[in-house]
Design a protein around this motif. Sequence first.
Motif, PDB file in Angstrom:
ATOM      1  N   ASP A   1      30.970  13.810   1.590  1.00  0.00           N
ATOM      2  CA  ASP A   1      31.608  13.555   2.879  1.00  0.00           C
ATOM      3  C   ASP A   1      31.545  14.738   3.836  1.00  0.00           C
ATOM      4  N   SER A   2      31.270  15.913   3.325  1.00  0.00           N
ATOM      5  CA  SER A   2      31.227  17.096   4.196  1.00  0.00           C
ATOM      6  C   SER A   2      29.960  17.170   5.040  1.00  0.00           C
ATOM      7  N   VAL A   3      28.877  16.508   4.615  1.00  0.00           N
ATOM      8  CA  VAL A   3      27.575  16.653   5.287  1.00  0.00           C
ATOM      9  C   VAL A   3      27.556  15.873   6.595  1.00  0.00           C
ATOM     10  N   ARG A   4      27.149  16.572   7.665  1.00  0.00           N
ATOM     11  CA  ARG A   4      27.048  15.970   8.995  1.00  0.00           C
ATOM     12  C   ARG A   4      25.596  15.723   9.397  1.00  0.00           C
ATOM     13  N   SER A   5      24.663  16.535   8.876  1.00  0.00           N
ATOM     14  CA  SER A   5      23.281  16.497   9.341  1.00  0.00           C
ATOM     15  C   SER A   5      22.309  16.623   8.170  1.00  0.00           C
ATOM     16  N   ILE A   6      21.259  15.769   8.184  1.00  0.00           N
ATOM     17  CA  ILE A   6      20.192  15.824   7.191  1.00  0.00           C
ATOM     18  C   ILE A   6      18.898  16.095   7.940  1.00  0.00           C
ATOM     19  N   GLY A   7      18.265  17.234   7.680  1.00  0.00           N
ATOM     20  CA  GLY A   7      17.148  17.706   8.479  1.00  0.00           C
ATOM     21  C   GLY A   7      15.812  17.067   8.165  1.00  0.00           C
ATOM     22  N   TYR A   8      14.830  17.425   8.965  1.00  0.00           N
ATOM     23  CA  TYR A   8      13.469  16.915   8.880  1.00  0.00           C
ATOM     24  C   TYR A   8      12.877  17.060   7.469  1.00  0.00           C
ATOM     25  N   ALA A   9      12.367  15.951   6.930  1.00  0.00           N
ATOM     26  CA  ALA A   9      11.624  15.931   5.659  1.00  0.00           C
ATOM     27  C   ALA A   9      12.377  16.599   4.517  1.00  0.00           C
ATOM     28  N   SER A  10      13.689  16.555   4.560  1.00  0.00           N
ATOM     29  CA  SER A  10      14.490  17.299   3.586  1.00  0.00           C
ATOM     30  C   SER A  10      14.341  16.791   2.153  1.00  0.00           C
ATOM     31  N   PHE A  11      14.026  15.500   1.973  1.00  0.00           N
ATOM     32  CA  PHE A  11      13.820  14.954   0.629  1.00  0.00           C
ATOM     33  C   PHE A  11      12.415  14.349   0.503  1.00  0.00           C
TER      34      PHE A  11
ATOM     35  N   SER B   1      29.921   8.501   4.730  1.00  0.00           N
ATOM     36  CA  SER B   1      30.361   8.052   6.052  1.00  0.00           C
ATOM     37  C   SER B   1      30.303   9.159   7.102  1.00  0.00           C
ATOM     38  N   SER B   2      30.196  10.409   6.671  1.00  0.00           N
ATOM     39  CA  SER B   2      30.284  11.546   7.598  1.00  0.00           C
ATOM     40  C   SER B   2      28.968  11.893   8.291  1.00  0.00           C
ATOM     41  N   VAL B   3      27.833  11.386   7.793  1.00  0.00           N
ATOM     42  CA  VAL B   3      26.521  11.791   8.326  1.00  0.00           C
ATOM     43  C   VAL B   3      26.327  11.250   9.741  1.00  0.00           C
ATOM     44  N   LYS B   4      26.044  12.178  10.663  1.00  0.00           N
ATOM     45  CA  LYS B   4      25.866  11.818  12.065  1.00  0.00           C
ATOM     46  C   LYS B   4      24.409  11.902  12.516  1.00  0.00           C
ATOM     47  N   TYR B   5      23.576  12.632  11.754  1.00  0.00           N
ATOM     48  CA  TYR B   5      22.177  12.811  12.160  1.00  0.00           C
ATOM     49  C   TYR B   5      21.272  12.810  10.932  1.00  0.00           C
ATOM     50  N   ILE B   6      20.198  12.026  11.014  1.00  0.00           N
ATOM     51  CA  ILE B   6      19.148  12.014   9.992  1.00  0.00           C
ATOM     52  C   ILE B   6      17.824  12.261  10.703  1.00  0.00           C
ATOM     53  N   GLY B   7      17.104  13.299  10.318  1.00  0.00           N
ATOM     54  CA  GLY B   7      15.864  13.677  10.979  1.00  0.00           C
ATOM     55  C   GLY B   7      14.687  12.788  10.605  1.00  0.00           C
ATOM     56  N   ASP B   8      13.519  13.102  11.185  1.00  0.00           N
ATOM     57  CA  ASP B   8      12.293  12.366  10.898  1.00  0.00           C
ATOM     58  C   ASP B   8      11.792  12.656   9.484  1.00  0.00           C
ATOM     59  N   SER B   9      11.141  11.671   8.915  1.00  0.00           N
ATOM     60  CA  SER B   9      10.388  11.829   7.662  1.00  0.00           C
ATOM     61  C   SER B   9      11.233  12.382   6.516  1.00  0.00           C
ATOM     62  N   VAL B  10      12.518  12.095   6.523  1.00  0.00           N
ATOM     63  CA  VAL B  10      13.417  12.633   5.495  1.00  0.00           C
ATOM     64  C   VAL B  10      12.975  12.228   4.093  1.00  0.00           C
ATOM     65  N   PHE B  11      12.488  10.984   3.944  1.00  0.00           N
ATOM     66  CA  PHE B  11      12.152  10.481   2.607  1.00  0.00           C
ATOM     67  C   PHE B  11      10.655  10.201   2.455  1.00  0.00           C
TER      68      PHE B  11
ATOM     69  N   LYS C   1       9.791   5.713  14.428  1.00  0.00           N
ATOM     70  CA  LYS C   1       8.677   6.529  13.937  1.00  0.00           C
ATOM     71  C   LYS C   1       8.698   6.577  12.411  1.00  0.00           C
ATOM     72  N   ASN C   2       7.529   6.318  11.803  1.00  0.00           N
ATOM     73  CA  ASN C   2       7.347   6.402  10.342  1.00  0.00           C
ATOM     74  C   ASN C   2       8.155   5.377   9.555  1.00  0.00           C
ATOM     75  N   ALA C   3       8.688   4.345  10.205  1.00  0.00           N
ATOM     76  CA  ALA C   3       9.628   3.436   9.534  1.00  0.00           C
ATOM     77  C   ALA C   3       9.038   2.786   8.284  1.00  0.00           C
ATOM     78  N   PHE C   4       7.795   2.307   8.357  1.00  0.00           N
ATOM     79  CA  PHE C   4       7.146   1.638   7.226  1.00  0.00           C
ATOM     80  C   PHE C   4       6.036   2.499   6.631  1.00  0.00           C
ATOM     81  N   LEU C   5       6.007   3.755   6.921  1.00  0.00           N
ATOM     82  CA  LEU C   5       4.921   4.634   6.493  1.00  0.00           C
ATOM     83  C   LEU C   5       4.629   4.485   4.999  1.00  0.00           C
ATOM     84  N   GLN C   6       3.392   4.110   4.680  1.00  0.00           N
ATOM     85  CA  GLN C   6       2.889   3.995   3.306  1.00  0.00           C
ATOM     86  C   GLN C   6       3.551   2.885   2.488  1.00  0.00           C
ATOM     87  N   CYS C   7       4.197   1.927   3.132  1.00  0.00           N
ATOM     88  CA  CYS C   7       4.814   0.834   2.380  1.00  0.00           C
ATOM     89  C   CYS C   7       3.750  -0.082   1.774  1.00  0.00           C
TER      90      CYS C   7
END
Length: 248
Positions: free
Chosen positions: A32-42, A55-65, A120-126
Amino acid sequence: RMKELQIPDSVETIGDLCFEYCSGLNKIVIPDSVRSIGYASFSSCESLRELYISSSVKYIGDSVFANSNHLSTLIVDENNENYSSENDVLYNRDKTTLIFVPDSKSDDVIIPDTVTHIAKNAFLQCNISRITIPDSVVEIGEMAFAYCEKLKMITIPDSVETIEDCAFYGCSSLVSVHIPAGIEYMGVSVFEKCDRLRRVSFGGSKVAWGKRFSGDGLYGNIGIGLNKRVKVSYNSVPPAAATITRQP
């Protein structure tokens, strides 16, 4: 190798590329402490199968997964005010933007008719071989369907006004595309490396096609990536959906 990641409650930001190539990681719970998940982090976490976003996440970057090919469970806390999930697909809160579809998804993906933007990248490599884009969609983002190597046919509905760069780049099995007359913009390399593509049907006239997409090398046939073997037909209607006329 680290298999399950328990991020401590003191963490507020997961930085860009933070856990990239953690190949043994198979489950992540975002606290719950995390507010932001950066670019390509996972990205390129090839064993990752489960991801839970608080519920606390306010921002998810591009290409995270990106390139996390085995991710099959993606759940967003229902109290998150910015994001939501349905059938393991990531959306914004009100499901007007489809953000991410796990690579492991095949032909069971149904885009809700609330969606107006495919990100952007929504279905990438599906691993999809077919997809129905609802009439609610107005924009297909950059590389949205890139490297969907099993995708064979795509009908772009009349509602779509914009197709960004490389939207279908590398769809090597794609043989047929319908483009509506009302399309206002197609970026560069939209159909680049679609080597089996032979037929493009356009809802408008040959004159309209020429004014928008031919001859300048940027927004023309060269720019959008059509090879010389592609035949463009004009004043075409979208293919009719298949119907069952007799049930054995």
